[in-house]
Design an enzyme around this catalytic site. Structure first.
Site, mmCIF file in Angstrom:
data_model
loop_
_atom_site.group_PDB
_atom_site.id
_atom_site.type_symbol
_atom_site.label_atom_id
_atom_site.label_comp_id
_atom_site.label_asym_id
_atom_site.label_seq_id
_atom_site.Cartn_x
_atom_site.Cartn_y
_atom_site.Cartn_z
ATOM 1 N N ALA A 1 5.675 -7.741 1.976
ATOM 2 C CA ALA A 1 6.531 -8.727 1.324
ATOM 3 C C ALA A 1 7.858 -8.901 2.054
ATOM 4 O O ALA A 1 8.381 -10.003 2.169
ATOM 5 C CB ALA A 1 6.767 -8.304 -0.121
ATOM 6 N N GLY A 2 8.435 -7.816 2.564
ATOM 7 C CA GLY A 2 9.752 -7.888 3.201
ATOM 8 C C GLY A 2 10.853 -7.671 2.179
ATOM 9 O O GLY A 2 10.821 -8.237 1.096
ATOM 10 N N HIS B 1 2.991 -8.306 7.398
ATOM 11 C CA HIS B 1 2.562 -6.940 7.056
ATOM 12 C C HIS B 1 2.886 -6.571 5.612
ATOM 13 O O HIS B 1 2.527 -5.497 5.154
ATOM 14 C CB HIS B 1 3.209 -5.943 8.006
ATOM 15 C CG HIS B 1 4.593 -5.525 7.600
ATOM 16 N ND1 HIS B 1 5.612 -6.416 7.401
ATOM 17 C CD2 HIS B 1 5.113 -4.295 7.354
ATOM 18 C CE1 HIS B 1 6.704 -5.743 7.046
ATOM 19 N NE2 HIS B 1 6.437 -4.474 7.013
ATOM 20 N N HIS C 1 6.328 4.171 1.553
ATOM 21 C CA HIS C 1 4.938 4.617 1.685
ATOM 22 C C HIS C 1 4.344 5.016 0.338
ATOM 23 O O HIS C 1 5.044 5.537 -0.518
ATOM 24 C CB HIS C 1 4.849 5.772 2.689
ATOM 25 C CG HIS C 1 5.182 5.309 4.081
ATOM 26 N ND1 HIS C 1 5.552 6.152 5.081
ATOM 27 C CD2 HIS C 1 5.202 4.068 4.596
ATOM 28 C CE1 HIS C 1 5.784 5.444 6.181
ATOM 29 N NE2 HIS C 1 5.583 4.174 5.903
ATOM 30 N N ASP D 1 8.832 4.469 12.980
ATOM 31 C CA ASP D 1 7.595 4.967 12.393
ATOM 32 C C ASP D 1 6.426 4.332 13.138
ATOM 33 O O ASP D 1 5.837 3.356 12.702
ATOM 34 C CB ASP D 1 7.522 4.661 10.902
ATOM 35 C CG ASP D 1 6.436 5.498 10.229
ATOM 36 O OD1 ASP D 1 5.855 6.369 10.907
ATOM 37 O OD2 ASP D 1 6.177 5.284 9.045
ATOM 38 N N HIS E 1 0.755 -1.470 11.711
ATOM 39 C CA HIS E 1 1.905 -2.352 11.460
ATOM 40 C C HIS E 1 2.992 -2.253 12.518
ATOM 41 O O HIS E 1 3.778 -3.177 12.692
ATOM 42 C CB HIS E 1 2.559 -1.991 10.111
ATOM 43 C CG HIS E 1 1.836 -2.541 8.941
ATOM 44 N ND1 HIS E 1 2.140 -2.176 7.665
ATOM 45 C CD2 HIS E 1 0.829 -3.432 8.864
ATOM 46 C CE1 HIS E 1 1.336 -2.821 6.836
ATOM 47 N NE2 HIS E 1 0.536 -3.577 7.543
ATOM 48 N N ASN E 2 3.113 -1.088 13.129
ATOM 49 C CA ASN E 2 4.190 -0.863 14.102
ATOM 50 C C ASN E 2 3.568 -0.348 15.392
ATOM 51 O O ASN E 2 3.303 0.847 15.521
ATOM 52 C CB ASN E 2 5.151 0.230 13.594
ATOM 53 C CG ASN E 2 6.064 -0.241 12.489
ATOM 54 O OD1 ASN E 2 6.019 -1.390 12.088
ATOM 55 N ND2 ASN E 2 6.908 0.640 12.022
#
Lengths: 136, 472
Positions: free
Chosen positions: B397-398, B395, B200, B92, B320-321
């Site tokens: 919480a993970g 970016h 998302h 993404d 973020h990516n």
């Protein structure tokens, strides 16, 4: 059992099974769609699928990616795979996919991509086992 | 590889020394209490083997297993000798976050919470099954890929300020639409203005707490104020671009000698490396344009509900990516590098010309979405990040729990009820989708943010809590 899901921290991991390689490929397509939508999808549209690869793994990758392409570009949800044939020498696959438009169903997840992460295609005794991790 | 093999450098910083084929050591920025996946640690080690990698392969506090690179992974490659790796950016491309600030208060939303959730859910499509009413032809799509958020504003969907207050001003200049395949364009053309599913979302939040009054004022934030967070990416177009270039790089360079097939790459200087960078930039622009259209619709809907005096302004927009060409000091020398941020945010400190003037004395806003129903944060970038993490911070919480396990153990309808018990209204196409993103499948966002604040790579400015959640 056609397929089974396994825990994976961030993504979706499954194994699909078959008496033949073709059946295992077919079941991996059903596993893919069961991670998008759980409703029973009607057979209203037909799409011919023809893909090729450099080896079995890339053939599988390209086959599932083609199905994701249909989801995004044609709003297509799969009902059945019919007449799936694989040429194991030239790594070519042909089949017909039947399904319906996504707007008639409850879609609960979007799959971003098929990945090579932890992918394998193995024959164990008389059965084929495929493992795939999908990027969600 | 597991956490016990790590050498403690100082508080919250761990290292695994160079071994085997690693070209540089690995650096993990984490506390003792936070969960780290062993596989994610192995991935940091794998990335350390790639050609041209500088200083160290980095795993940030929110790291978890990805494909190729871990999510929460950062690596910088020498622009002359290094590589570019689609697996270091993600499927993404430019999955990103935009924050809108409004002149509404928490009470305004509470008075019309039901209308807000229904209005926004109707207005903003998720994607599959609920396609976008925004339709363009392929020629226009090329202009959009070239122009990003600016293209949308020029077409009447927003104001100039919207894109000026975005990373890259909402447009990566190296974008070349001709490097994006027809197939990718076919996947994306009907999805402009859609959120997509998975992690998302769109949230209406209120500022619950301010940690730094001065910087919050610079950013235009105060307690009780309503903000809108948009978290989405480049949809099917980006996924296809990543797949396309992974295949092309595999054909051209193969994966012999790589620790993982997903780390397939090309030299940055090569034709294919450049093509990918230009396609990735065009894809990033698709994501910027996507959020611009959603911004426009949010503005329309809130104005519709609260009248013409309603103000909706972009606070900032972060990637973020992404891979970026940036300059850093390595071994005392200034070098141009290609920074890969996969599930990581740029975190520039004050004074940088890349930051809008209004914020330049404070630093770049860093936007951290929490998991559904929990807090989100606004942080401010710090110079320290430029020294220790190639200008990057976390970016989100993970994840800690798999989607399949979440669906087995957590019920979507219960989550909806729990959230509504907390005063949060949810608009979602599917309860199963809700279960996959339940708050308990993520690390504790407060802990993650506390650590990056302690590390000094970004500092806490404000914490927000959701009032309305819209999911695909």
């Amino acid at each position: 059992m056609r397929f089974k899901f396994f825990p994976h921290t961030a993504d979706i991991k499954f194994r699909s099974y078959g008496e033949t390689l073709e059946e295992a490929f077919e079941n991996s397509a059903y596993a893919l769609f069961s991670s998008i939508c759980e409703d029973k999808v009607k057979e209203k549209k037909n799409v011919k699928i023809s893909v090729s690869g450099n080896d079995l793994s890339s053939l599988l990758y390209n086959f599932l990616e083609e199905l994701l392409f249909l989801v995004d570009s044609k709003d297509f949800l799969l009902s059945k795979i019919k007449g799936l044939k694989i040429n194991k020498k030239s790594f070519k696959l042909n089949c017909e996919a039947t399904g319906d438009s996504g707007k008639n169903y409850e879609v609960y997840s979007h799959i971003k991509a098929v990945t090579y992460n932890e992918m394998f295609i193995r024959k164990v005794k008389d059965k084929w086992i495929i493992q795939i991790v999908l990027d969600v | 590889m597991d956490k016990n093999d790590l050498k403690k450098i100082k508080k919250n910083i761990y290292e695994f020394p160079k071994s085997g084929k690693m070209r540089v050591p690995g650096r993990i920025f984490i506390s003792e209490d936070l969960f780290v996946d062993d596989k994610a640690l192995d991935q940091v080690k794998n990335v350390a083997q790639l050609p041209g990698i500088l200083k160290y392969s980095i795993g940030l506090t929110d790291m978890h297993v990805g494909y190729g690179f871990p999510i929460g992974g950062v690596a910088a490659f020498d622009i002359k000798k290094g590589i570019i790796c689609p697996g270091g950016i993600g499927y993404d491309i430019n999955c990103s976050v935009r924050l809108l600030k409004t002149n509404l208060t928490k009470e305004d939303i509470l008075k019309k919470q039901k209308e807000v959730v229904e209005g926004l859910y109707r207005k903003i499509p998720s994607g599959v099954g609920r396609g976008s009413p925004f339709q363009i032809n392929y020629k226009e799509l090329d202009s959009l890929l070239k122009g990003g958020a600016k293209y949308m504003v020029e077409k009447g969907y927003g104001i100039k300020r919207d894109y000026l207050y975005s990373e890259e001003e909402g447009c990566m200049k190296d974008a070349d639409p001709s490097k994006v395949s027809k197939k990718a364009k076919m996947r994306g053309i009907g999805q402009i203005g859609t959120i997509g599913a998975g992690n998302h979302f769109l949230e209406v939040q209120f500022v619950e707490k301010v940690f730094d009054k001065k910087i919050a004022k610079d950013f235009g934030l105060k307690v009780g104020q309503v903000v809108v967070m948009i978290h989405c990416g480049s949809r099917g177009l980006g996924h296809q671009v990543a797949s396309d270039y992974i295949k092309l790089m595999e054909e051209k360079y193969g994966y012999d000698g790589l620790p993982d097939r997903e780390l397939i790459n090309a030299p940055i200087k090569s034709k294919l490396g450049k093509d990918y960078f230009e396609a990735m930039s065009a894809t990033a622009n698709f994501a910027f344009a996507n959020k611009q259209l959603i911004t426009h619709w949010v503005r329309e809907e809130l104005t519709n509900l609260y009248g013409n005096n309603t103000k909706v302004e972009v606070l900032y927009d972060v990637c973020h990516n992404i891979a970026k060409i940036e300059e850093y000091t390595v071994d005392g020398k200034k070098v141009k590098v290609c920074v890969h941020r996969k599930g990581a945010t740029r975190s520039y400190g004050k004074g940088r010309k890349e930051i809008p003037k209004e914020y330049r004395n404070s630093g770049q806003p860093v936007l951290i979405p929490g998991s559904m129903g929990t807090a989100s944060y606004v942080l401010v970038g710090q110079k320290k990040s430029e020294e220790i993490t190639f200008g990057s911070t976390v970016h989100g919480a993970g994840r800690v729990m798999s989607r399949s396990l979440a669906m087995k153990n957590i019920s979507g309808s219960k989550i909806k009820k729990d959230l509504e018990g907390l005063g949060i209204k949810v608009g979602s196409g599917s309860e199963k989708g809700l279960a996959q993103e339940a708050p308990e499948v993520y690390k504790d966002i407060d802990e993650v943010v506390k650590i990056v604040d302690e590390l000094g790579i970004s500092k806490k400015v404000a914490r927000m809590k959701p009032l309305v959640v819209i999911k695909g």
